[in-house]
Scaffold this motif. Structure first.
Motif, PDB file in Angstrom:
ATOM      1  N   GLY A   1       2.935  22.473  -6.182  1.00 30.37           N
ATOM      2  CA  GLY A   1       2.324  23.766  -6.093  1.00 30.37           C
ATOM      3  C   GLY A   1       2.514  24.621  -7.337  1.00 30.37           C
ATOM      4  O   GLY A   1       2.030  25.736  -7.385  1.00 30.37           O
ATOM      5  N   ASN A   2       3.208  24.096  -8.348  1.00 33.38           N
ATOM      6  CA  ASN A   2       3.430  24.869  -9.565  1.00 33.38           C
ATOM      7  C   ASN A   2       2.189  24.789 -10.448  1.00 33.38           C
ATOM      8  O   ASN A   2       1.768  23.708 -10.834  1.00 33.38           O
ATOM      9  CB  ASN A   2       4.650  24.319 -10.311  1.00 33.38           C
ATOM     10  CG  ASN A   2       4.993  25.112 -11.547  1.00 33.38           C
ATOM     11  OD1 ASN A   2       4.131  25.461 -12.336  1.00 33.38           O
ATOM     12  ND2 ASN A   2       6.280  25.379 -11.717  1.00 33.38           N
ATOM     13  N   PRO A   3       1.585  25.952 -10.796  1.00 40.10           N
ATOM     14  CA  PRO A   3       0.365  25.913 -11.611  1.00 40.10           C
ATOM     15  C   PRO A   3       0.561  25.260 -12.975  1.00 40.10           C
ATOM     16  O   PRO A   3      -0.352  24.627 -13.498  1.00 40.10           O
ATOM     17  CB  PRO A   3      -0.032  27.378 -11.754  1.00 40.10           C
ATOM     18  CG  PRO A   3       1.027  28.190 -11.105  1.00 40.10           C
ATOM     19  CD  PRO A   3       1.988  27.277 -10.417  1.00 40.10           C
ATOM     20  N   ASN A   4       1.754  25.379 -13.560  1.00 35.94           N
ATOM     21  CA  ASN A   4       2.007  24.724 -14.847  1.00 35.94           C
ATOM     22  C   ASN A   4       2.009  23.210 -14.706  1.00 35.94           C
ATOM     23  O   ASN A   4       1.497  22.497 -15.572  1.00 35.94           O
ATOM     24  CB  ASN A   4       3.335  25.197 -15.438  1.00 35.94           C
ATOM     25  CG  ASN A   4       3.293  26.643 -15.860  1.00 35.94           C
ATOM     26  OD1 ASN A   4       2.256  27.159 -16.260  1.00 35.94           O
ATOM     27  ND2 ASN A   4       4.416  27.322 -15.749  1.00 35.94           N
ATOM     28  N   THR A   6       0.372  21.552 -12.405  1.00 39.93           N
ATOM     29  CA  THR A   6      -1.015  21.181 -12.135  1.00 39.93           C
ATOM     30  C   THR A   6      -1.816  21.134 -13.436  1.00 39.93           C
ATOM     31  O   THR A   6      -2.553  20.182 -13.695  1.00 39.93           O
ATOM     32  CB  THR A   6      -1.650  22.183 -11.159  1.00 39.93           C
ATOM     33  OG1 THR A   6      -0.879  22.204  -9.959  1.00 39.93           O
ATOM     34  CG2 THR A   6      -3.086  21.796 -10.824  1.00 39.93           C
ATOM     35  N   ALA A   7      -1.666  22.152 -14.269  1.00 37.50           N
ATOM     36  CA  ALA A   7      -2.392  22.205 -15.540  1.00 37.50           C
ATOM     37  C   ALA A   7      -2.003  21.048 -16.457  1.00 37.50           C
ATOM     38  O   ALA A   7      -2.831  20.527 -17.193  1.00 37.50           O
ATOM     39  CB  ALA A   7      -2.129  23.542 -16.238  1.00 37.50           C
ATOM     40  N   ALA A   8      -0.742  20.632 -16.397  1.00 37.76           N
ATOM     41  CA  ALA A   8      -0.267  19.531 -17.239  1.00 37.76           C
ATOM     42  C   ALA A   8      -0.664  18.169 -16.686  1.00 37.76           C
ATOM     43  O   ALA A   8      -0.531  17.164 -17.358  1.00 37.76           O
ATOM     44  CB  ALA A   8       1.254  19.608 -17.382  1.00 37.76           C
ATOM     45  N   GLY A   9      -1.134  18.134 -15.449  1.00 30.47           N
ATOM     46  CA  GLY A   9      -1.525  16.863 -14.841  1.00 30.47           C
ATOM     47  C   GLY A   9      -0.390  16.152 -14.140  1.00 30.47           C
ATOM     48  O   GLY A   9      -0.541  15.015 -13.702  1.00 30.47           O
ATOM     49  N   TYR A  10       0.778  16.799 -14.038  1.00 32.86           N
ATOM     50  CA  TYR A  10       1.895  16.194 -13.321  1.00 32.86           C
ATOM     51  C   TYR A  10       1.572  16.129 -11.833  1.00 32.86           C
ATOM     52  O   TYR A  10       0.986  17.042 -11.272  1.00 32.86           O
ATOM     53  CB  TYR A  10       3.183  17.002 -13.498  1.00 32.86           C
ATOM     54  CG  TYR A  10       3.706  17.048 -14.909  1.00 32.86           C
ATOM     55  CD1 TYR A  10       3.853  15.891 -15.658  1.00 32.86           C
ATOM     56  CD2 TYR A  10       4.049  18.248 -15.491  1.00 32.86           C
ATOM     57  CE1 TYR A  10       4.334  15.931 -16.950  1.00 32.86           C
ATOM     58  CE2 TYR A  10       4.534  18.300 -16.791  1.00 32.86           C
ATOM     59  CZ  TYR A  10       4.672  17.143 -17.506  1.00 32.86           C
ATOM     60  OH  TYR A  10       5.143  17.182 -18.784  1.00 32.86           O
ATOM     61  N   TYR A  11       1.984  15.061 -11.209  1.00 36.22           N
ATOM     62  CA  TYR A  11       1.894  14.929  -9.752  1.00 36.22           C
ATOM     63  C   TYR A  11       0.469  15.085  -9.240  1.00 36.22           C
ATOM     64  O   TYR A  11       0.244  15.654  -8.188  1.00 36.22           O
ATOM     65  CB  TYR A  11       2.825  15.932  -9.059  1.00 36.22           C
ATOM     66  CG  TYR A  11       4.180  16.034  -9.704  1.00 36.22           C
ATOM     67  CD1 TYR A  11       5.004  14.921  -9.776  1.00 36.22           C
ATOM     68  CD2 TYR A  11       4.624  17.215 -10.276  1.00 36.22           C
ATOM     69  CE1 TYR A  11       6.249  14.998 -10.394  1.00 36.22           C
ATOM     70  CE2 TYR A  11       5.864  17.292 -10.890  1.00 36.22           C
ATOM     71  CZ  TYR A  11       6.668  16.184 -10.937  1.00 36.22           C
ATOM     72  OH  TYR A  11       7.883  16.266 -11.538  1.00 36.22           O
ATOM     73  N   SER A  12      -0.500  14.586  -9.979  1.00 32.97           N
ATOM     74  CA  SER A  12      -1.889  14.697  -9.547  1.00 32.97           C
ATOM     75  C   SER A  12      -2.255  13.641  -8.506  1.00 32.97           C
ATOM     76  O   SER A  12      -3.291  13.744  -7.866  1.00 32.97           O
ATOM     77  CB  SER A  12      -2.832  14.613 -10.746  1.00 32.97           C
ATOM     78  OG  SER A  12      -2.647  13.378 -11.422  1.00 32.97           O
ATOM     79  N   GLU A  13      -1.415  12.657  -8.341  1.00 32.33           N
ATOM     80  CA  GLU A  13      -1.633  11.601  -7.354  1.00 32.33           C
ATOM     81  C   GLU A  13      -0.561  11.705  -6.277  1.00 32.33           C
ATOM     82  O   GLU A  13       0.542  12.192  -6.530  1.00 32.33           O
ATOM     83  CB  GLU A  13      -1.553  10.218  -8.019  1.00 32.33           C
ATOM     84  CG  GLU A  13      -2.578   9.994  -9.108  1.00 32.33           C
ATOM     85  CD  GLU A  13      -3.994   9.919  -8.574  1.00 32.33           C
ATOM     86  OE1 GLU A  13      -4.186   9.383  -7.464  1.00 32.33           O
ATOM     87  OE2 GLU A  13      -4.906  10.414  -9.260  1.00 32.33           O
TER      88      GLU A  13
END
Length: 74
Positions: A1-4, A6-13
Motif C-alpha cells: 500500500g506504500n505509494p513509493n 507502487t511507483a517503483a514497481g515493488y510488489y506488483s505481483e
C-alpha cells in the motif's frame, strides 16, 4: 500500500507464499522491530505468519541499519 513502492514497481505481483516456503529447505527466521520506520509492524507480522517463520520481534531496532546485532549470536 506504500505509494513509493507502487511507483517503483515493488510488489506488483502477488506473493507466492507456498513457493517461498518450499524454496527454503530447513526453516525461515524473521527479525523485525515495531519501531521500523520503513516497514510497518503489522506488515512484518503478516509476512512472518504467511511464511510460518520463527519470529524475533523487538521494539528498539528500527530498520536494523547498524553494524552489529549481538542478539543474533545469543
Amino acid at each position: 500500500g506504500n505509494p513509493n513502492d507502487t511507483a517503483a514497481g515493488y510488489y506488483s505481483e502477488p506473493w507466492l507464499w507456498d513457493q517461498i516456503r518450499s524454496n527454503c529447505q530447513h526453516f525461515i527466521v524473521q527479525f523485525g522491530s515495531s519501531d521500523d520506520h520503513l516497514v510497518p509492524f503489522d506488515e512484518q507480522q503478516y509476512v512472518a505468519e504467511k511464511l510460518s517463520a520463527e519470529k524475533h520481534f523487538y521494539s528498539d531496532k528500527g530498520h536494523f541499519q547498524t553494524s552489529t546485532f549481538e542478539e543474533l549470536f545469543s
